[in-house]
Design an enzyme around this catalytic site. Sequence first.
Site, PDB file in Angstrom:
ATOM      1  N   TRP A   1      19.545 -40.647 -12.855  1.00  0.00           N
ATOM      2  CA  TRP A   1      18.509 -39.644 -12.617  1.00  0.00           C
ATOM      3  C   TRP A   1      17.230 -40.063 -13.300  1.00  0.00           C
ATOM      4  O   TRP A   1      17.284 -40.640 -14.387  1.00  0.00           O
ATOM      5  CB  TRP A   1      18.943 -38.275 -13.137  1.00  0.00           C
ATOM      6  CG  TRP A   1      20.114 -37.709 -12.402  1.00  0.00           C
ATOM      7  CD1 TRP A   1      21.403 -37.651 -12.826  1.00  0.00           C
ATOM      8  CD2 TRP A   1      20.102 -37.086 -11.103  1.00  0.00           C
ATOM      9  NE1 TRP A   1      22.210 -37.049 -11.899  1.00  0.00           N
ATOM     10  CE2 TRP A   1      21.423 -36.693 -10.825  1.00  0.00           C
ATOM     11  CE3 TRP A   1      19.120 -36.850 -10.157  1.00  0.00           C
ATOM     12  CZ2 TRP A   1      21.777 -36.058  -9.638  1.00  0.00           C
ATOM     13  CZ3 TRP A   1      19.467 -36.212  -8.978  1.00  0.00           C
ATOM     14  CH2 TRP A   1      20.776 -35.820  -8.738  1.00  0.00           C
TER      15      TRP A   1
ATOM     16  N   GLU B   1      10.875 -34.219   0.107  1.00  0.00           N
ATOM     17  CA  GLU B   1      11.399 -34.808  -1.121  1.00  0.00           C
ATOM     18  C   GLU B   1      11.530 -36.332  -1.070  1.00  0.00           C
ATOM     19  O   GLU B   1      12.048 -36.936  -1.995  1.00  0.00           O
ATOM     20  CB  GLU B   1      12.753 -34.172  -1.462  1.00  0.00           C
ATOM     21  CG  GLU B   1      12.654 -32.694  -1.823  1.00  0.00           C
ATOM     22  CD  GLU B   1      13.857 -32.192  -2.600  1.00  0.00           C
ATOM     23  OE1 GLU B   1      14.706 -33.016  -2.999  1.00  0.00           O
ATOM     24  OE2 GLU B   1      13.950 -30.982  -2.817  1.00  0.00           O
TER      25      GLU B   1
ATOM     26  N   GLU C   1       0.822  -1.207   0.000  1.00  0.00           N
ATOM     27  CA  GLU C   1       0.000   0.000   0.000  1.00  0.00           C
ATOM     28  C   GLU C   1       0.859   1.262   0.000  1.00  0.00           C
ATOM     29  O   GLU C   1       0.540   2.242  -0.683  1.00  0.00           O
ATOM     30  CB  GLU C   1      -0.920   0.012   1.235  1.00  0.00           C
ATOM     31  CG  GLU C   1      -1.858  -1.185   1.319  1.00  0.00           C
ATOM     32  CD  GLU C   1      -1.305  -2.314   2.162  1.00  0.00           C
ATOM     33  OE1 GLU C   1      -2.081  -2.932   2.904  1.00  0.00           O
ATOM     34  OE2 GLU C   1      -0.088  -2.581   2.071  1.00  0.00           O
TER      35      GLU C   1
ATOM     36  N   LEU D   1      20.733 -31.372  -0.240  1.00  0.00           N
ATOM     37  CA  LEU D   1      19.462 -30.731   0.109  1.00  0.00           C
ATOM     38  C   LEU D   1      19.564 -29.215   0.194  1.00  0.00           C
ATOM     39  O   LEU D   1      18.952 -28.587   1.058  1.00  0.00           O
ATOM     40  CB  LEU D   1      18.904 -31.270   1.431  1.00  0.00           C
ATOM     41  CG  LEU D   1      18.363 -32.701   1.442  1.00  0.00           C
ATOM     42  CD1 LEU D   1      17.672 -32.981   2.772  1.00  0.00           C
ATOM     43  CD2 LEU D   1      17.421 -32.961   0.291  1.00  0.00           C
TER      44      LEU D   1
END
Length: 370
Positions: free
Chosen positions: A173, A296, A55, A207
């Site tokens: 992967w 995860e 604002e 991580l």
Amino acid sequence: MNDDGLEKWMSLALDLAIRGRGMVEPNPMVGAVLVRDNTVVGVGWHQRFGGLHAEIEALNQAGDKAFGSTLFVSLEPCSHHGKTPPCANAILSSGISKVFVAMRDPNPLVAGKGIGFLQSHGIEVEVGVGKEKAEFINAPFIKYHLHSKPFVVAKWAMSLDGKIATKSGESKWISNDKCREKVHQLRGLVDAILVGVGTVDLDDPMLNARPEGPRKQMRVVIDPKARISLSSRIVQSAKDFPTIIAVSEKVSQELKVRLQNSGCELLELTSNNSAEIVDELLMLLGKKGIQNLLVEGGGKTLGSFFDASQVDEIQVYIAPFIIGGTDAISPVGGVGILEMAQRRKIASFTYEMIDDNILLSGRLKHYGSK
């Protein structure tokens, strides 16, 4: 001003609010638009924690043109002194004639007080335009203030046949490079990243967000028996990255001390079964001010969060190949359900193609303001 006009200006305020994601937490994302004679005279959004509120940004841009204008703001203006002065006072002083608020603030410090202040001083306030989207983007903030727990995002990557690893545990992967980049971007926006100790054993992850995002994450490992290896990358880097190991209160003092000496913070759990552990851990993380938690894996840990009904959002990456094998690991373990009537339905469902992978996203819960 007709309903289409109201939705148009509030939609702009909400789009502005999203620009603050990852920068303003633990504050909410807020956007503001000032309109006079059907023309925008000022816009703003909360850009960083401790910085000017949306604002005030809009009022500064509008200057004298704010007088007699209409304010569209995605969240109830504050009426208390925090890191900045109250926005409600600034709105009153500027001569704004009417305020449209998308949603009330669930924070007890505000919670209707800002709206009440404006109304008591003769400013017309209407609440609810754009409410659903406002609640969607600030769901972590709402959940935290209503339930004192972090908003939980469950993320996993899997093959077309629903496997997150081979039967030997190999998982690198499954998703492609661009998907992994997207995960690192998400990591950079949350307060904490959590895995079970089994994932540490198999993947030895860091991580952390690479490259770093706007937020520095807490790393959390659920490890009731405190068996995590001191040579794991998480423990080895615990003095550089904030690291929590959630252990049972029953583990030996020797095991606790070895982790503390390595730089890990311990959270001691009194619960025994996995679902109760999740609920207790979320309460403890909430007390530490964590609003956004990215879970995860692995499959056992994700399953425990689903069993505890504590998953708020999913992000699932699907790769175009088959792994197969009865003993290959599935993404969601745990107890599961007995009847289809108990299945967990995903709402607000979206999908995105990322080269040859698919990202499926959706919410399981909606947190509404009053």
